[in-house]
Design an enzyme around this catalytic site. Structure first.
Site, PDB file in Angstrom:
ATOM      1  N   LYS A 247      28.119  71.090  87.376  1.00 27.67           N
ATOM      2  CA  LYS A 247      28.268  70.460  88.698  1.00 27.67           C
ATOM      3  C   LYS A 247      27.522  71.257  89.771  1.00 27.67           C
ATOM      4  CE  LYS A 247      32.778  70.668  88.633  1.00 27.67           C
ATOM      5  NZ  LYS A 247      32.972  71.337  87.325  1.00 27.67           N
TER       6      LYS A 247
ATOM      7  N   ARG B 170      40.298  67.071  92.503  1.00 34.98           N
ATOM      8  CA  ARG B 170      40.578  67.510  91.137  1.00 34.98           C
ATOM      9  C   ARG B 170      41.916  67.001  90.626  1.00 34.98           C
ATOM     10  NH1 ARG B 170      37.065  72.276  91.132  1.00 34.98           N
ATOM     11  NH2 ARG B 170      37.138  73.384  89.167  1.00 34.98           N
TER      12      ARG B 170
ATOM     13  N   ARG C 174      27.441  82.657  82.179  1.00 37.18           N
ATOM     14  CA  ARG C 174      27.272  82.295  83.600  1.00 37.18           C
ATOM     15  C   ARG C 174      27.234  83.550  84.480  1.00 37.18           C
ATOM     16  NH1 ARG C 174      30.558  77.652  86.766  1.00 37.18           N
ATOM     17  NH2 ARG C 174      32.453  78.803  86.231  1.00 37.18           N
TER      18      ARG C 174
ATOM     19  N   ARG D 292      32.094  85.879  87.046  1.00 38.54           N
ATOM     20  CA  ARG D 292      33.333  85.471  87.713  1.00 38.54           C
ATOM     21  C   ARG D 292      34.554  85.936  86.924  1.00 38.54           C
ATOM     22  NH1 ARG D 292      32.746  79.258  89.447  1.00 38.54           N
ATOM     23  NH2 ARG D 292      34.879  79.274  88.640  1.00 38.54           N
TER      24      ARG D 292
ATOM     25  N   ARG E 240      41.429  76.611  81.855  1.00 40.53           N
ATOM     26  CA  ARG E 240      40.871  75.695  82.864  1.00 40.53           C
ATOM     27  C   ARG E 240      40.506  74.354  82.229  1.00 40.53           C
ATOM     28  NH1 ARG E 240      36.370  79.441  84.693  1.00 40.53           N
ATOM     29  NH2 ARG E 240      35.622  77.724  85.969  1.00 40.53           N
TER      30      ARG E 240
END
Ligand code: ADP
Ligand code: ADP
Length: 215
Positions: free
Chosen positions: A13, A88, A127, A160, A171
Site C-alpha cells: 500500500k 481498517r 522491509r 520497524r 497483524r
C-alpha cells in the site's frame, strides 16, 4: 480523486500510494506514518497508540477517527487524497462515511491489493523504512541505492519494531478478522478495484493505473 487503499500489512500500500499520489498530485495520507510520527514526538496520542502498535493490535477506532477528522479538513485535501491504511474496521468505515458527508466529499475508488499471507511474511523481513518521510524499501525487491540509507535524504533506514515475524503474523490475523470485511462493505457501494499485488512493483503500479483510469 478520493481513493482508499485496502490490503493486508505488507501488500504494498505504502509503495503504491506514493506512485498514485505523485501521478494525481494529491496527498498520501497514511495513518501508520501519522501514528509513528506521534510515537516519535511522544504526544499523548503517540504514548497511547504505541502499546497497541508494538503488539500488532489496532489502535482504538475513536482515536483514529479523531485524528482523521482533523487531517481531512486541511487545505491540501480539498481536491483529493489517497488513504493508506485507513479505514481498517467497519466502525472506522462508517465513521469515515459520516465524516465525508459532513464535508461534502465522496469516494471515487477503493483499490484492494491482494497478496497471499506467506508472500507477505517473506517481504516484511526485508522491509526498511525512512521514518520521517514514510519512504519504504526492501533489501531484496526494492533496495535503496546505498545499503541502509534513504535515497532522498541520505539519512538512515530502520527496521520497524512491529515487522518481527511473530508480530507480522499477529497483524495478518487482525487483518483477516477486522479489515477484510471492508471488501464486502465497499463492494456493496460498487467502489472496489481488485488488484493482484503478487507481481513486480511496476506491474502492480500499471494494474492500479489502468483501474483508476476507468474511474
Ligand atoms: P502496514 O503498512 O504494515 O499495514 P501501518 O503502517 O499501516 O502498517 O500500521 C502500523 C500499525 O499502526 C498497525 O499495526 C496499527 O497498530 C496502527 N494503525 C495504523 N492505521 C490504523 C488504523 N486505521 N486503525 C487502527 N490502527 C491503525
Ligand atoms: P504496506 O504499506 O501495505 O504495509 P509496503 O508498501 O510497506 O506495504 O510494502 C511492504 C514491503 O514489501 C516493503 O519492503 C516493500 O518494499 C515490499 N514490496 C512492496 N510491493 C512489493 C512487490 N510488488 N513485490 C515485492 N516486494 C514488494
Amino acid at each position: 480523486m478520493k481513493i482508499i487503499l485496502l490490503g493486508p500489512p505488507g501488500a504494498g500500500k505504502g509503495t503504491q500510494a506514493t506512485f498514485i499520489a505523485n501521478s494525481y498530485g494529491i496527498p498520501q495520507i497514511s495513518t501508520g506514518d501519522m501514528l509513528r510520527e506521534n510515537v516519535k514526538n511522544k504526544s499523548s496520542l503517540g504514548i497511547e497508540a504505541q502499546g497497541y502498535m508494538n503488539k500488532g493490535n489496532l489502535v482504538p477506532d475513536q482515536l483514529i477517527l479523531d485524528m482523521m477528522k482533523n487531517r481531512l479538513q486541511e487545505d491540501d485535501c480539498a481536491s483529493g487524497y489517497i488513504l493508506d491504511g485507513f479505514p481498517r474496521t467497519i466502525p472506522q468505515a462508517k465513521g469515515l462515511d459520516v465524516l465525508l458527508a459532513s464535508i461534502d466529499h465522496s469516494l471515487n475508488a477503493v483499490v484492494v491489493i491482494q497478496v497471499p499471507d506467506d508472500v507477505i511474511v517473506n517481504r516484511m523481513g526485508g522491509r526498511r523504512v525512512h521514518l520521517d518521510s514514510g519512504r519504504v524499501y526492501n533489501v531484496e525487491y526494492n533496495p535503496p541505492k546505498k545499503e541502509g540509507i534513504d535515497d532522498v535524504s541520505g539519512e538512515s533506514l530502520i527496521v520497524r519494531e512491529d515487522d518481527k515475524e511473530a508480530t507480522v503474523r499477529k497483524r495478518l490475523s487482525v487483518y483477516h478478522e477486522m479489515t477484510k470485511p471492508l471488501i464486502e462493505f465497499y463492494a456493496s457501494k460498487n467502489l472496489n478495484a481488485k488488484i493482484n499485488g503478487n507481481q513486480l512493483i511496476n506491474s502492480v503500479q500499471k494494474e492500479i493505473k489502468s483501474a483508476l483510469d476507468k474511474v
